[in-house]
Design a protein around this motif. Structure first.
Motif, PDB file in Angstrom:
ATOM      1  N   VAL A 175     -12.647 -11.345   8.273  1.00 18.61           N
ATOM      2  CA  VAL A 175     -12.842 -10.474   8.792  1.00 18.61           C
ATOM      3  C   VAL A 175     -11.607 -10.099   9.313  1.00 18.61           C
ATOM      4  CG1 VAL A 175     -14.053  -9.794  10.777  1.00 18.61           C
ATOM      5  CG2 VAL A 175     -14.865 -10.938   9.221  1.00 18.61           C
ATOM      6  N   TYR A 176     -10.873  -8.187   9.430  1.00 18.36           N
ATOM      7  CA  TYR A 176      -9.404  -8.225   9.266  1.00 18.36           C
ATOM      8  C   TYR A 176     -10.268  -7.273  10.762  1.00 18.36           C
ATOM      9  CZ  TYR A 176      -7.058 -10.028   5.685  1.00 18.36           C
ATOM     10  OH  TYR A 176      -7.130 -11.336   5.130  1.00 18.36           O
ATOM     11  N   PHE A 177      -9.584  -6.488  11.709  1.00 14.37           N
ATOM     12  CA  PHE A 177      -9.541  -5.391  12.414  1.00 14.37           C
ATOM     13  C   PHE A 177      -8.729  -4.288  12.958  1.00 14.37           C
ATOM     14  CE2 PHE A 177     -11.712  -9.209  13.697  1.00 14.37           C
ATOM     15  CZ  PHE A 177     -13.765  -9.032  14.593  1.00 14.37           C
ATOM     16  N   GLY A 178      -8.788  -3.408  12.790  1.00 16.20           N
ATOM     17  CA  GLY A 178      -7.435  -2.237  13.338  1.00 16.20           C
ATOM     18  C   GLY A 178      -7.687  -1.829  14.388  1.00 16.20           C
ATOM     19  N   PHE A 179      -6.925  -1.398  15.083  1.00 13.12           N
ATOM     20  CA  PHE A 179      -6.080  -0.651  16.743  1.00 13.12           C
ATOM     21  C   PHE A 179      -5.730   0.718  16.438  1.00 13.12           C
ATOM     22  CE2 PHE A 179      -7.319  -5.255  17.197  1.00 13.12           C
ATOM     23  CZ  PHE A 179      -8.577  -5.137  18.595  1.00 13.12           C
ATOM     24  N   ALA A 180      -6.570   1.792  16.884  1.00 14.90           N
ATOM     25  CA  ALA A 180      -5.767   3.036  16.101  1.00 14.90           C
ATOM     26  C   ALA A 180      -5.570   4.041  17.187  1.00 14.90           C
ATOM     27  CB  ALA A 180      -6.821   4.010  15.830  1.00 14.90           C
ATOM     28  N   PRO A 181      -3.421   4.005  17.568  1.00 19.23           N
ATOM     29  CA  PRO A 181      -2.628   4.829  19.111  1.00 19.23           C
ATOM     30  C   PRO A 181      -3.890   5.731  19.063  1.00 19.23           C
ATOM     31  CG  PRO A 181      -1.519   4.045  17.112  1.00 19.23           C
ATOM     32  CD  PRO A 181      -2.325   4.332  16.394  1.00 19.23           C
ATOM     33  N   VAL A 182      -4.765   6.739  18.590  1.00 17.30           N
ATOM     34  CA  VAL A 182      -5.474   8.074  19.061  1.00 17.30           C
ATOM     35  C   VAL A 182      -6.770   7.478  19.425  1.00 17.30           C
ATOM     36  CG1 VAL A 182      -6.299   8.586  16.737  1.00 17.30           C
ATOM     37  CG2 VAL A 182      -6.356  10.301  18.762  1.00 17.30           C
ATOM     38  N   ILE A 183      -7.770   5.902  19.198  1.00 23.15           N
ATOM     39  CA  ILE A 183      -8.953   6.095  19.933  1.00 23.15           C
ATOM     40  C   ILE A 183      -8.397   4.442  21.193  1.00 23.15           C
ATOM     41  CG2 ILE A 183     -10.793   5.067  19.145  1.00 23.15           C
ATOM     42  CD1 ILE A 183     -10.243   7.679  18.452  1.00 23.15           C
ATOM     43  N   ASN A 184      -7.881   3.585  20.281  1.00 22.61           N
ATOM     44  CA  ASN A 184      -7.483   2.679  21.301  1.00 22.61           C
ATOM     45  C   ASN A 184      -6.880   2.847  22.627  1.00 22.61           C
ATOM     46  OD1 ASN A 184      -8.116   1.214  18.210  1.00 22.61           O
ATOM     47  ND2 ASN A 184     -10.181   1.109  19.264  1.00 22.61           N
ATOM     48  N   PHE A 185      -5.652   3.015  22.505  1.00 18.61           N
ATOM     49  CA  PHE A 185      -4.608   2.313  23.488  1.00 18.61           C
ATOM     50  C   PHE A 185      -4.662   2.904  24.596  1.00 18.61           C
ATOM     51  CE2 PHE A 185      -1.077   1.993  19.265  1.00 18.61           C
ATOM     52  CZ  PHE A 185      -2.308   0.881  18.897  1.00 18.61           C
ATOM     53  N   ARG A 186      -5.807   4.303  25.094  1.00 17.82           N
ATOM     54  CA  ARG A 186      -5.819   4.296  26.009  1.00 17.82           C
ATOM     55  C   ARG A 186      -6.440   3.366  27.441  1.00 17.82           C
ATOM     56  NH1 ARG A 186      -7.749   9.814  24.600  1.00 17.82           N
ATOM     57  NH2 ARG A 186      -8.651   9.206  22.830  1.00 17.82           N
ATOM     58  N   SER A 187      -6.557   2.153  26.386  1.00 17.94           N
ATOM     59  CA  SER A 187      -8.417   1.160  27.086  1.00 17.94           C
ATOM     60  C   SER A 187      -7.286   0.510  28.018  1.00 17.94           C
ATOM     61  CB  SER A 187      -9.128   0.918  26.446  1.00 17.94           C
ATOM     62  OG  SER A 187      -9.805  -0.270  27.154  1.00 17.94           O
ATOM     63  N   PRO A 188      -7.419  -0.132  28.771  1.00 19.07           N
ATOM     64  CA  PRO A 188      -7.049  -0.954  29.353  1.00 19.07           C
ATOM     65  C   PRO A 188      -7.690  -2.898  28.636  1.00 19.07           C
ATOM     66  CG  PRO A 188      -8.670  -0.444  31.201  1.00 19.07           C
ATOM     67  CD  PRO A 188      -8.504   0.940  30.133  1.00 19.07           C
ATOM     68  N   LYS A 189      -8.154  -2.180  27.801  1.00 22.77           N
ATOM     69  CA  LYS A 189      -8.636  -4.192  27.675  1.00 22.77           C
ATOM     70  C   LYS A 189      -8.363  -4.556  26.274  1.00 22.77           C
ATOM     71  CE  LYS A 189     -12.943  -2.420  25.304  1.00 22.77           C
ATOM     72  NZ  LYS A 189     -14.073  -2.234  25.248  1.00 22.77           N
ATOM     73  N   THR A 190      -7.153  -3.274  25.773  1.00 18.91           N
ATOM     74  CA  THR A 190      -7.561  -3.583  23.806  1.00 18.91           C
ATOM     75  C   THR A 190      -5.928  -4.596  24.196  1.00 18.91           C
ATOM     76  OG1 THR A 190      -7.548  -1.141  23.725  1.00 18.91           O
ATOM     77  CG2 THR A 190      -6.301  -2.337  22.021  1.00 18.91           C
ATOM     78  N   ALA A 191      -4.699  -4.705  24.761  1.00 18.24           N
ATOM     79  CA  ALA A 191      -3.906  -5.333  24.517  1.00 18.24           C
ATOM     80  C   ALA A 191      -4.936  -7.407  24.643  1.00 18.24           C
ATOM     81  CB  ALA A 191      -3.211  -4.962  25.503  1.00 18.24           C
ATOM     82  N   ASP A 192      -5.506  -7.247  25.512  1.00 21.27           N
ATOM     83  CA  ASP A 192      -6.126  -8.736  26.193  1.00 21.27           C
ATOM     84  C   ASP A 192      -6.751  -9.378  24.284  1.00 21.27           C
ATOM     85  OD1 ASP A 192      -5.256  -9.470  28.006  1.00 21.27           O
ATOM     86  OD2 ASP A 192      -7.224  -8.538  29.177  1.00 21.27           O
TER      87      ASP A 192
END
Length: 251
Positions: A175-192
């Motif tokens: 299982v893998y995960f990705g985080f897109a700057p345009v979608i995810n980086f505005r959320s404060p929870k993303t880093a955690d």
């Protein structure tokens, strides 16, 4: 580079672009064509698309097209597919495609990926409960789950990571995960959430439709992951490259 499709009308374009890029780019460029029906475009499958092919186990025509591409291009994967609980029809106020229909399309494609032992790229927005239920049903069926799953532009909580790994497999390379700057980086929870995932399950992504924005987004993704995980950018680049090669079967 993984080039995702969203609907059968994209398949030839994805195929041709994958071919053309290989002709005009360096030999070490890896291109992965991806074939599938995205939940946003489930509503655009026509009655003709749903006609069953008697010669192919009564599969709907659109699914036969997906399977034909997988067979023709053995290095391709199934994507982008998934479920979406937040894509609404402005005219009706309801979901663009009813969730029951989305689940049907998603399940058929997951089963096809399992049949051909292909990885899948999964889109999930505000419907993790339905996702878990659907994955559980597939896991308990005779078909089982695909060999590798990638949850792209992941918007779930830290606890959702444990749930998905329990369902889909905790072993490395599953299982893998990705985080897109345009979608995810505005959320404060993303880093955690990134820290919960860990570097060995992360891949880089842009989630852009326009290729001119991809390089900058990939750079931003490297910077964000390095900062969140407190590691060097080079370590992020090397490990996410290894992860991507493993997921897409390029190693």
């Amino acid at each position: 580079m993984a080039i995702m499709s969203t609907h059968p009308k994209d398949f030839e374009r994805v195929r041709d672009l994958s071919h053309d890029l290989k002709l005009h780019q360096p030999d070490d460029l890896k291109i992965v064509p991806c074939f599938g029906v995205h939940p946003w475009w489930v509503s655009e499958l026509t009655q003709e698309d749903w006609q069953e092919d008697s010669a192919r186990d009564a599969l709907p025509r659109w699914l036969v097209e997906v399977e034909d591409m997988l067979v023709t291009y053995p290095h391709s994967i199934v994507g982008e597919i998934g479920l979406d609980g937040f894509h609404f029809d402005r005219a009706t106020g309801g979901l663009k495609a009813p969730m029951a229909k989305q689940v049907e399309v998603f399940r058929l494609q997951m089963e096809l990926a399992a049949k051909h032992q292909r990885p899948v790229s999964i889109h999930t927005v505000q419907c993790f409960g339905v996702l878990m239920d659907t994955l559980s049903i597939i896991k308990k069926s005779t078909v089982k789950l695909p060999p590798k799953m990638y949850f792209h532009a992941f918007g779930g909580k830290q606890g959702t990571i444990d749930q998905l790994l329990a369902l889909c497999g905790r072993e490395p390379g599953k299982v893998y995960f990705g985080f897109a700057p345009v979608i995810n980086f505005r959320s404060p929870k993303t880093a955690d959430v990134v820290r919960k995932v860990g570097l060995d399950r992360l891949v880089l992504e842009s989630d852009h439709e326009d290729a001119q924005f991809v390089p900058k987004s990939i750079e931003d993704c490297v910077d964000f992951l390095a900062s969140s995980l407190d590691v060097g950018e080079e370590e992020v680049i090397q490990q996410t490259t290894r992860n991507a090669f493993s997921f897409y079967g390029l190693d």
